[in-house]
Design a protein around this motif. Structure first.
Motif, PDB file in Angstrom:
ATOM      1  N   GLU A   5       0.834  -1.130  -0.013  1.00  0.00           N
ATOM      2  CA  GLU A   5       0.055  -0.118  -0.154  1.00  0.00           C
ATOM      3  C   GLU A   5       0.825   1.210  -0.018  1.00  0.00           C
ATOM      4  O   GLU A   5       0.583   2.131  -0.661  1.00  0.00           O
ATOM      5  CB  GLU A   5      -0.882  -0.161   1.096  1.00  0.00           C
ATOM      6  N   THR A   8       2.364   1.709  -3.574  1.00  0.00           N
ATOM      7  CA  THR A   8       1.546   2.004  -4.703  1.00  0.00           C
ATOM      8  C   THR A   8       0.528   3.103  -3.992  1.00  0.00           C
ATOM      9  O   THR A   8      -0.381   3.788  -5.041  1.00  0.00           O
ATOM     10  CB  THR A   8       0.588   1.009  -5.086  1.00  0.00           C
ATOM     11  N   GLY A   9       0.507   3.824  -3.005  1.00  0.00           N
ATOM     12  CA  GLY A   9      -0.363   5.003  -2.535  1.00  0.00           C
ATOM     13  C   GLY A   9       0.080   6.252  -3.105  1.00  0.00           C
ATOM     14  O   GLY A   9       1.031   6.319  -3.968  1.00  0.00           O
ATOM     15  N   SER A  10      -0.923   7.152  -2.423  1.00  0.00           N
ATOM     16  CA  SER A  10      -0.672   8.556  -3.145  1.00  0.00           C
ATOM     17  C   SER A  10       0.646   9.021  -2.461  1.00  0.00           C
ATOM     18  O   SER A  10       1.429   8.361  -1.554  1.00  0.00           O
ATOM     19  CB  SER A  10      -1.996   9.195  -2.714  1.00  0.00           C
ATOM     20  N   ASP A  11       1.134  10.143  -3.271  1.00  0.00           N
ATOM     21  CA  ASP A  11       2.348  11.070  -2.567  1.00  0.00           C
ATOM     22  C   ASP A  11       2.220  11.242  -1.017  1.00  0.00           C
ATOM     23  O   ASP A  11       2.976  11.017  -0.247  1.00  0.00           O
ATOM     24  CB  ASP A  11       2.719  12.217  -3.283  1.00  0.00           C
ATOM     25  N   PHE A  12       0.898  11.724  -0.814  1.00  0.00           N
ATOM     26  CA  PHE A  12       0.650  12.103   0.562  1.00  0.00           C
ATOM     27  C   PHE A  12       0.639  10.750   1.651  1.00  0.00           C
ATOM     28  O   PHE A  12       1.370  10.774   2.715  1.00  0.00           O
ATOM     29  CB  PHE A  12      -0.664  12.608   0.848  1.00  0.00           C
ATOM     30  N   ALA A  13       0.268   9.889   1.126  1.00  0.00           N
ATOM     31  CA  ALA A  13       0.054   8.387   1.945  1.00  0.00           C
ATOM     32  C   ALA A  13       1.336   8.126   2.432  1.00  0.00           C
ATOM     33  O   ALA A  13       1.731   7.549   3.392  1.00  0.00           O
ATOM     34  CB  ALA A  13      -0.484   7.347   1.224  1.00  0.00           C
ATOM     35  N   ARG A  14       2.487   8.235   1.432  1.00  0.00           N
ATOM     36  CA  ARG A  14       4.042   7.943   1.554  1.00  0.00           C
ATOM     37  C   ARG A  14       4.464   8.794   2.771  1.00  0.00           C
ATOM     38  O   ARG A  14       4.982   8.234   3.701  1.00  0.00           O
ATOM     39  CB  ARG A  14       4.598   7.729   0.425  1.00  0.00           C
ATOM     40  N   ASP A 251      -3.645  17.667  -6.042  1.00  0.00           N
ATOM     41  CA  ASP A 251      -3.702  16.506  -4.815  1.00  0.00           C
ATOM     42  C   ASP A 251      -3.778  17.326  -3.784  1.00  0.00           C
ATOM     43  O   ASP A 251      -3.076  18.130  -3.645  1.00  0.00           O
ATOM     44  CB  ASP A 251      -2.975  15.395  -5.322  1.00  0.00           C
ATOM     45  N   ARG A 254       0.125  18.719  -2.621  1.00  0.00           N
ATOM     46  CA  ARG A 254       0.617  19.782  -3.511  1.00  0.00           C
ATOM     47  C   ARG A 254      -0.368  20.975  -3.228  1.00  0.00           C
ATOM     48  O   ARG A 254       0.032  22.108  -2.877  1.00  0.00           O
ATOM     49  CB  ARG A 254       0.514  19.528  -4.936  1.00  0.00           C
TER      50      ARG A 254
END
Length: 338
Positions: A5, A8-14, A251, A254
């Protein structure tokens, strides 16, 4: 969150995973107990000094001191609204209304609603209430369609910005009064009663201890400096940063980073601005306890550098210069009409 996860998650998730792994979303009850104790203790001490001094010119120093304390209590209300202090809604709302409504005469419910909409769409001309063109204009497009007070003030708004802040305290009071007069505000009757208690106690204290002339002078200094302090806390955060219109295309990561500005400084800056000098980190993680924002800052900045996302951090003086320059440029269409 699993490794798959995260990859493959969003930039914010990481980024969120890195912040959580560093333990920066953990509660800080000891910090807030100490902060509330010191702030409310100093606030009470200011009113004790007020009572002991009587009808003295030294009361103007008390007025200036209490202007700072009103600002600090407003910052506590801010942290409460973001659930940085309590997990549950009920204690959060009780503490927020006691601090905001009763303590400084500012409606907690009204401010929380307004501030929540700001966080959802910072610097969005149609969606962020903080950039409504009611008095000031925040873009050239707003200037071209401005009417009323904004049409006149917008021409010279960079020069009038700080003088206008002397009225911000009164604006906060009046906005709270208007909010409790209309249906729809959660806990409307309780908020109204607490606001009435604040205004009754405040005005009774001034008129009992001070002569009418000195009471008026105390009121002007106290409310004026409180307004300037509040504006000086929030102006560096977004003013002069890009404004958005139409359907948001950025997103979450940003949108929050590109519209926010950090202010460099040490412990004094952290205390004076209540941690909001780390505006980027606060907007990304609004429920993060304010003492953790300093530790989150290098993680967020490094991550933005990895992704090539511009990350702005300036001195306090430079943040004001940028904000005022932007205000002057935004008002250009109004000056060109004359």
């Amino acid at each position: 969150m699993t490794t798959t996860e995260i990859s493959t998650g969003s930039d914010f998730a990481r980024l969120s995973h890195r912040i959580s792994a560093a333990g920066l979303m953990a509660r800080r009850p000891g910090f807030y107990v100490a902060r509330f104790t010191v702030t409310l203790g100093l606030f009470a001490a200011g009113w004790v000094a007020f009572a002991l001094l009587g009808n003295s010119w030294w009361q103007l120093a008390v007025a200036a001191f209490q202007a700072v304390m009103f600002g600090q209590i407003a910052l506590l209300s801010h942290d409460l609204a973001h659930k940085q202090v309590f997990r549950r809604r009920r204690p959060t709302e009780i503490a927020g209304m006691l601090a905001g409504n009763l303590g400084i005469g500012m409606s907690y419910g009204w401010w929380m609603d307004k501030h929540t909409r700001h966080h959802a769409n910072p610097n969005h001309e149609e969606l962020d209430p903080d950039v409504d063109p009611d008095i000031l204009v925040w873009s050239k497009d707003q200037a071209r369609s401005a009417g009323g007070a904004a049409r006149f003030i917008g021409r010279y708004q960079a020069f009038l910005f700080f003088p206008l802040l002397t009225l911000e305290g009164l604006n906060l009071h009046w906005s709270g009064i208007r909010a409790v007069r209309k249906p729809g505000l959660r806990h409307r009757k309780v908020e109204a009663a607490l606001l009435a208690a604040h205004f009754a106690g405040y005005l009774t204290a001034l008129l009992t201890v001070l002569s009418p002339g000195m009471a008026l002078l105390f009121f002007a200094v106290h409310q004026g400096l409180w307004g300037v302090y509040m504006g000086s806390i929030f102006a560096p955060n977004h003013k002069g940063m890009p404004t958005l219109t139409g359907r948001p295309e950025l997103d979450f990561l940003r949108k929050q980073v590109l519209t926010s500005r950090n202010v460099r400084g040490g412990v004094v800056t952290d205390v004076a601005l209540g941690g909001l000098n780390y505006q980027i980190e606060h907007h990304l993680f609004p429920s993060m306890p304010s003492p953790h924002l300093r530790r989150a800052q290098p993680i967020v900045q490094a991550y933005c550098a990895e992704l090539g996302i511009p990350y702005l951090q300036t001195s306090l003086a430079e943040s004001y210069r940028q904000a005022l320059t932007h205000l002057h440029e935004a008002g250009a269409p109004l000056r060109n009409r004359s």
